[in-house]
Scaffold this motif. Structure first.
Motif, PDB file in Angstrom:
ATOM      1  N   THR A   1       1.659   3.052  13.684  1.00 45.04           N
ATOM      2  CA  THR A   1       0.641   3.954  14.199  1.00 45.04           C
ATOM      3  C   THR A   1      -0.738   3.499  13.734  1.00 45.04           C
ATOM      4  N   PRO A   2      -1.739   3.520  14.625  1.00 46.34           N
ATOM      5  CA  PRO A   2      -3.109   3.206  14.182  1.00 46.34           C
ATOM      6  C   PRO A   2      -3.553   4.205  13.107  1.00 46.34           C
ATOM      7  N   PRO A   3      -4.615   3.897  12.358  1.00 52.69           N
ATOM      8  CA  PRO A   3      -5.086   4.831  11.331  1.00 52.69           C
ATOM      9  C   PRO A   3      -5.226   6.249  11.891  1.00 52.69           C
ATOM     10  N   HIS A   4      -4.739   7.222  11.107  1.00 55.57           N
ATOM     11  CA  HIS A   4      -4.683   8.602  11.572  1.00 55.57           C
ATOM     12  C   HIS A   4      -4.684   9.556  10.389  1.00 55.57           C
TER      13      HIS A   4
ATOM     14  N   VAL B   1       5.419  -0.633   5.570  1.00 49.55           N
ATOM     15  CA  VAL B   1       4.184  -0.791   4.806  1.00 49.55           C
ATOM     16  C   VAL B   1       3.492   0.563   4.864  1.00 49.55           C
ATOM     17  N   PHE B   2       3.235   1.144   3.709  1.00 46.68           N
ATOM     18  CA  PHE B   2       2.669   2.497   3.630  1.00 46.68           C
ATOM     19  C   PHE B   2       1.341   2.422   2.897  1.00 46.68           C
ATOM     20  N   GLU B   3       0.286   2.911   3.543  1.00 45.17           N
ATOM     21  CA  GLU B   3      -1.037   2.903   2.901  1.00 45.17           C
ATOM     22  C   GLU B   3      -1.798   4.173   3.239  1.00 45.17           C
ATOM     23  N   LEU B   4      -2.188   4.883   2.193  1.00 46.55           N
ATOM     24  CA  LEU B   4      -3.052   6.050   2.312  1.00 46.55           C
ATOM     25  C   LEU B   4      -4.426   5.701   1.759  1.00 46.55           C
ATOM     26  N   GLU B   5      -5.419   6.388   2.242  1.00 44.88           N
ATOM     27  CA  GLU B   5      -6.789   6.200   1.773  1.00 44.88           C
ATOM     28  C   GLU B   5      -6.853   6.324   0.253  1.00 44.88           C
ATOM     29  N   GLY B   6      -7.486   5.340  -0.393  1.00 40.83           N
ATOM     30  CA  GLY B   6      -7.645   5.347  -1.843  1.00 40.83           C
ATOM     31  C   GLY B   6      -6.479   4.765  -2.612  1.00 40.83           C
TER      32      GLY B   6
ATOM     33  N   GLU C   1       2.349  12.472   1.945  1.00 40.50           N
ATOM     34  CA  GLU C   1       0.903  12.407   2.004  1.00 40.50           C
ATOM     35  C   GLU C   1       0.353  13.824   2.074  1.00 40.50           C
ATOM     36  N   PRO C   2      -0.843  14.030   1.523  1.00 41.47           N
ATOM     37  CA  PRO C   2      -1.364  15.385   1.422  1.00 41.47           C
ATOM     38  C   PRO C   2      -1.863  15.985   2.731  1.00 41.47           C
ATOM     39  N   GLY C   3      -2.193  15.142   3.698  1.00 42.37           N
ATOM     40  CA  GLY C   3      -2.757  15.652   4.945  1.00 42.37           C
ATOM     41  C   GLY C   3      -4.212  16.035   4.758  1.00 42.37           C
ATOM     42  N   GLY C   4      -4.753  16.737   5.736  1.00 39.87           N
ATOM     43  CA  GLY C   4      -6.162  17.133   5.667  1.00 39.87           C
ATOM     44  C   GLY C   4      -7.077  15.963   5.953  1.00 39.87           C
ATOM     45  N   ASP C   5      -8.021  15.708   5.068  1.00 40.00           N
ATOM     46  CA  ASP C   5      -9.052  14.705   5.296  1.00 40.00           C
ATOM     47  C   ASP C   5      -8.633  13.285   4.907  1.00 40.00           C
ATOM     48  N   VAL C   6      -7.430  13.081   4.425  1.00 41.50           N
ATOM     49  CA  VAL C   6      -6.977  11.770   3.964  1.00 41.50           C
ATOM     50  C   VAL C   6      -6.507  10.912   5.150  1.00 41.50           C
ATOM     51  N   ILE C   7      -7.023   9.677   5.228  1.00 43.61           N
ATOM     52  CA  ILE C   7      -6.621   8.769   6.302  1.00 43.61           C
ATOM     53  C   ILE C   7      -5.332   8.052   5.913  1.00 43.61           C
ATOM     54  N   HIS C   8      -4.385   8.027   6.845  1.00 40.86           N
ATOM     55  CA  HIS C   8      -3.148   7.265   6.694  1.00 40.86           C
ATOM     56  C   HIS C   8      -3.368   5.962   7.464  1.00 40.86           C
ATOM     57  N   TYR C   9      -3.586   4.862   6.735  1.00 40.03           N
ATOM     58  CA  TYR C   9      -3.929   3.587   7.353  1.00 40.03           C
ATOM     59  C   TYR C   9      -2.743   2.840   7.946  1.00 40.03           C
TER      60      TYR C   9
ATOM     61  N   LYS D   1     -15.151   3.067   4.714  1.00 40.25           N
ATOM     62  CA  LYS D   1     -14.586   1.824   4.185  1.00 40.25           C
ATOM     63  C   LYS D   1     -14.543   1.813   2.649  1.00 40.25           C
ATOM     64  N   ASN D   2     -15.528   2.421   2.007  1.00 39.39           N
ATOM     65  CA  ASN D   2     -15.577   2.443   0.538  1.00 39.39           C
ATOM     66  C   ASN D   2     -14.471   3.288  -0.086  1.00 39.39           C
ATOM     67  N   ARG D   3     -13.785   4.098   0.707  1.00 38.66           N
ATOM     68  CA  ARG D   3     -12.681   4.925   0.182  1.00 38.66           C
ATOM     69  C   ARG D   3     -11.340   4.203   0.237  1.00 38.66           C
ATOM     70  N   ARG D   4     -11.306   3.059   0.911  1.00 37.43           N
ATOM     71  CA  ARG D   4     -10.066   2.311   1.022  1.00 37.43           C
ATOM     72  C   ARG D   4      -9.859   1.468  -0.239  1.00 37.43           C
ATOM     73  N   ALA D   5      -8.621   1.324  -0.660  1.00 39.65           N
ATOM     74  CA  ALA D   5      -8.325   0.581  -1.886  1.00 39.65           C
ATOM     75  C   ALA D   5      -8.801  -0.865  -1.765  1.00 39.65           C
ATOM     76  N   PRO D   6      -9.307  -1.435  -2.840  1.00 41.61           N
ATOM     77  CA  PRO D   6      -9.749  -2.836  -2.815  1.00 41.61           C
ATOM     78  C   PRO D   6      -8.616  -3.776  -2.398  1.00 41.61           C
ATOM     79  N   GLY D   7      -8.979  -4.835  -1.672  1.00 40.50           N
ATOM     80  CA  GLY D   7      -7.994  -5.841  -1.270  1.00 40.50           C
ATOM     81  C   GLY D   7      -7.291  -5.528   0.044  1.00 40.50           C
ATOM     82  N   THR D   8      -7.670  -4.434   0.713  1.00 42.77           N
ATOM     83  CA  THR D   8      -7.062  -4.112   2.005  1.00 42.77           C
ATOM     84  C   THR D   8      -8.084  -4.355   3.107  1.00 42.77           C
ATOM     85  N   ASP D   9      -7.587  -4.525   4.294  1.00 39.22           N
ATOM     86  CA  ASP D   9      -8.502  -4.798   5.418  1.00 39.22           C
ATOM     87  C   ASP D   9      -8.873  -3.541   6.144  1.00 39.22           C
TER      88      ASP D   9
END
Length: 145
Positions: free
Chosen positions: A53-56, A72-77, A91-99, A137-145
């Motif tokens: 799924t695209p980021p959502h 591959v599982f990636e959440l914002e931060g 995942e907590p839902g709400g304002d958190v992006i699931h990448y 973009k600054n909320r995404r973990a370092p080293g990810t695209d």
């Protein structure tokens, strides 16, 4: 004597297997559950190599379990991580992006189940547009695209 009583006095005892049949795969304390939430459980299957799924984001918390393959599982931060069959996620839902929730393998499908607590009248998931991804973009973990 057991603390569990039968409501049917004539019911014959079954096996005791139910007492040890439960395995806890995850415990979580979501930061919120939307008022009036309804639950939706889905099974998702992506073919080999599919990015998923695209980021959502979700309107409420979501709880999942990998049935087959690797995701591959990636959440914002948080850094991206690989989850394998038998592993749980949430995942907590709400304002958190699931990448990411894509297939980590190019040779087999990935299949997982997710139970989401959805806010009434809101979609199960909302895709995040490119403009918001750039803004956050600054909320995404370092080293990810």
């Amino acid at each position: 004597m057991s603390n569990i009583e039968s409501t049917n006095a004539e019911q014959k005892p079954r096996s005791n297997a139910w007492q040890s049949a439960l395995t806890v795969v995850q415990e979580a304390e979501p930061p919120f559950i939307p008022a009036g939430a309804h639950a939706m459980t889905v099974v998702v299957e992506f073919p080999p190599g599919d990015p998923g799924t695209p980021p959502h984001r979700h309107s409420g918390p979501a709880f999942g379990y990998v049935l087959d393959g690797e995701m591959v599982f990636e959440l914002e931060g948080q850094p991206a991580r690989v989850l394998r069959a038998g592993e749980a996620f949430w995942e907590p839902g709400g304002d958190v992006i699931h990448y990411q929730d894509g297939n980590n393998r190019g040779d087999i499908p990935v299949r997982f189940t997710v139970t989401m607590l959805c806010e009434p009248g809101k979609p199960m998931l909302t895709l995040v547009d490119e403009e918001e991804l750039v803004r956050r973009k600054n909320r995404r973990a370092p080293g990810t695209d």
